[in-house]
Design a protein around this motif. Structure first.
Motif, PDB file in Angstrom:
ATOM      1  N   GLU A  37     -15.729  -4.296  16.365  1.00  0.00           N
ATOM      2  CA  GLU A  37     -17.199  -5.119  15.199  1.00  0.00           C
ATOM      3  C   GLU A  37     -18.453  -4.660  16.230  1.00  0.00           C
ATOM      4  O   GLU A  37     -19.368  -4.528  15.880  1.00  0.00           O
ATOM      5  N   LYS A  38     -18.554  -5.161  17.964  1.00  0.00           N
ATOM      6  CA  LYS A  38     -19.698  -5.188  18.734  1.00  0.00           C
ATOM      7  C   LYS A  38     -19.509  -4.066  19.685  1.00  0.00           C
ATOM      8  O   LYS A  38     -18.509  -3.858  20.296  1.00  0.00           O
ATOM      9  N   TYR A  69     -19.568  -5.024  26.868  1.00  0.00           N
ATOM     10  CA  TYR A  69     -17.667  -4.738  26.388  1.00  0.00           C
ATOM     11  C   TYR A  69     -17.612  -5.297  24.812  1.00  0.00           C
ATOM     12  O   TYR A  69     -18.590  -4.139  24.267  1.00  0.00           O
ATOM     13  N   LYS A  71     -16.281  -5.581  21.232  1.00  0.00           N
ATOM     14  CA  LYS A  71     -15.407  -6.655  20.239  1.00  0.00           C
ATOM     15  C   LYS A  71     -14.193  -5.540  19.331  1.00  0.00           C
ATOM     16  O   LYS A  71     -15.702  -5.573  18.515  1.00  0.00           O
ATOM     17  N   ASP A  77      -9.604 -11.455  23.151  1.00  0.00           N
ATOM     18  CA  ASP A  77     -10.671 -11.670  24.079  1.00  0.00           C
ATOM     19  C   ASP A  77     -11.206 -12.410  24.570  1.00  0.00           C
ATOM     20  O   ASP A  77     -10.894 -13.649  24.325  1.00  0.00           O
ATOM     21  N   SER A  79     -14.107 -13.471  24.143  1.00  0.00           N
ATOM     22  CA  SER A  79     -15.099 -13.944  22.867  1.00  0.00           C
ATOM     23  C   SER A  79     -14.017 -15.107  22.447  1.00  0.00           C
ATOM     24  O   SER A  79     -14.283 -16.154  21.834  1.00  0.00           O
ATOM     25  N   ASP A  81     -11.737 -15.993  19.715  1.00  0.00           N
ATOM     26  CA  ASP A  81     -12.306 -16.108  18.081  1.00  0.00           C
ATOM     27  C   ASP A  81     -11.696 -16.573  17.621  1.00  0.00           C
ATOM     28  O   ASP A  81     -10.816 -15.707  17.229  1.00  0.00           O
TER      29      ASP A  81
END
Length: 443
Positions: A37-38, A69, A71, A77, A79, A81
């Motif tokens: 995602e990132k 990082y 994601k 992780d 984040s 989420d």
């Protein structure tokens, strides 16, 4: 100006290594059809300096230059989420992949850092060669830490061989003893006598306990004082930058190491210093600390033995073997040093970004830049392999547990472990960089 040159080298070096490390996670994730995602260089809480979405991935630049990082969808992780993790697993998510694929994704960054470290060492040796020392041409021999006098070493000795191999370095000999366990030294004393000196097996621990890591060095002519450390005994008796120590306890010295040895042998005692300050010659008494120092740094002028230093160049083929050897030694040294780090003295010696920055020279030197980048690449690989949740090594530890037992740790457990690891790392970062800040303020 020195600060900015060092800072630029540090930021460039770490940026390159971070991006390559994160690509080490990104590429195998994509190979296994896992959604990324990132992908960020530096951290971006609240906002990003730059971001652009390409396909499924948002590529960006954060504003806190402490790392980076990727994601990966469906992964516990930093984040945290929880909203995503509360949904049923999707086939493109990390948690849906077989354990062996997840293990490769997590090890990817570490593997890339190791490969990059080896390649840089090979490149440096091929392009610039390697500085070495012909000990036979050291007319004044080497400076010996006074702790080593008990084993038979003396300043002025020439180191002929170490464990049967020709000695071609000086400043790294201490590391050869502490890290690589070298104990058999063939030396030639100033009177021409050749002697074999065998160090005890626990010499590494002894060196650490007695602040004798810098076992050997070049000999320097002492100049005026360059720095007088704030709050030190030297400052308390009135020494200042530009003063010159002429004698200690009535003894005059040709080399700085002789002066340091005299202070070392008077630990905890008072010494009489003869000092030239401006146009005046003064006598001062000062108490030597238990570390054998009084708190000054002199200007050092190399002696006439610079002719003993030469550059060994390597062919393309030779650079591979020698570069691989340097890379292996760097990895080994990074692993072994943990036994010294996990001690009271080790905790006191930990440094942060500022300490790493000081490793770079105050002028831009590409050979030094790439050599230090290779070292940092190996260091990042080993640090990331530590079995701490929030680091790659923590994920690897849990994945190995899953592969061995056939049971994955629960999601709640992983979340709590991630919190613990995050706060542990945050505390370490604050401690290390706080020490650097205090050191910069107090000198």
């Amino acid at each position: 100006m020195d600060f900015w040159v060092r800072a630029a080298q540090l930021i460039l070096s770490l940026s390159l290594l971070i991006v390559l490390h994160e690509f080490g996670h990104y590429l195998p994730a994509k190979w296994f059809n896992t959604k990324v995602e990132k992908f960020y260089l530096f951290f971006n809480p609240y906002f990003s300096v730059f971001k652009k979405k390409i396909g499924d991935t948002e590529w960006g630049l954060g504003w806190i230059p402490l790392g980076g990082y990727v994601k990966i969808a469906g992964m516990v992780d930093e984040s945290m989420d929880k909203e995503q993790l509360a949904q049923p697993p999707q086939p493109w998510e990390f948690r849906s992949k077989p354990a062996w694929q997840r293990l490769i994704i997590m090890l990817g960054g570490i593997i890339v850092n190791i490969i990059v470290g080896f390649l840089i060492y090979i490149m440096v040796l091929f392009v610039w060669g390697e500085e070495k020392v012909n000990h036979q041409k050291l007319t004044s021999g080497v400076a010996v830490h006074p702790y080593f006098e008990q084993f038979g070493f003396r300043s002025g000795d020439k180191i002929l061989s170490v464990d049967g191999q020709k000695a071609d370095e000086v400043s790294k000999l201490g590391m050869e003893i502490m890290i690589f366990g070298k104990t058999h030294f063939k030396v030639q004393h100033e009177d021409g006598k050749i002697e074999m000196i065998v160090l005890p097996e626990d010499i590494g621990d002894r060196m650490w306990d007695n602040n004798a890591e810098a076992a050997f060095g070049f000999r320097y002519f002492p100049g005026p004082l360059d720095t007088v450390i704030a709050g030190s005994a030297a400052e308390r008796v009135g020494l200042k930058k530009g003063d010159q120590i002429l004698a200690i306890n009535g003894k005059r010295f040709r080399f700085y190491d002789e002066m340091a040895t005299e202070l070392y042998h008077n630990k905890g005692k008072k010494c009489e210093l003869e000092i030239r300050s401006g146009n005046s010659t003064l006598t001062k008494k000062v108490k030597v600390g238990e570390n054998g120092k009084i708190g000054f740094l002199p200007e050092l002028k190399v002696n006439t033995d610079t002719s003993a230093i030469y550059t060994q160049y390597y062919s393309f083929g030779e650079s591979f073997g020698s570069g691989f050897s340097k890379g292996y030694k760097s990895i080994y040294a990074n692993i072994v040093q943990f036994k010294y780090v996990f001690s009271k003295k080790g905790a006191e010696s930990i440094g942060g970004v500022g300490s790493i920055g000081k490793l770079f020279p105050p002028v831009w030197d590409w050979q030094a830049f790439w050599t230090l980048t290779a070292f940092l690449s190996m260091m990042l690989a080993i640090m990331n392999l530590l079995p701490i949740p929030a680091l790659d090594g923590g994920h690897v530890m849990f994945l190995l547990y899953e592969m061995i037992t056939g049971r994955a740790p629960g999601q709640k457990f992983m979340e709590y472990a991630q919190y613990v690891g995050f706060f542990l790392l945050l505390g370490l970062i604050l401690y290390a960089n706080g020490k650097d800040l205090v050191g910069a303020i107090t000198g």
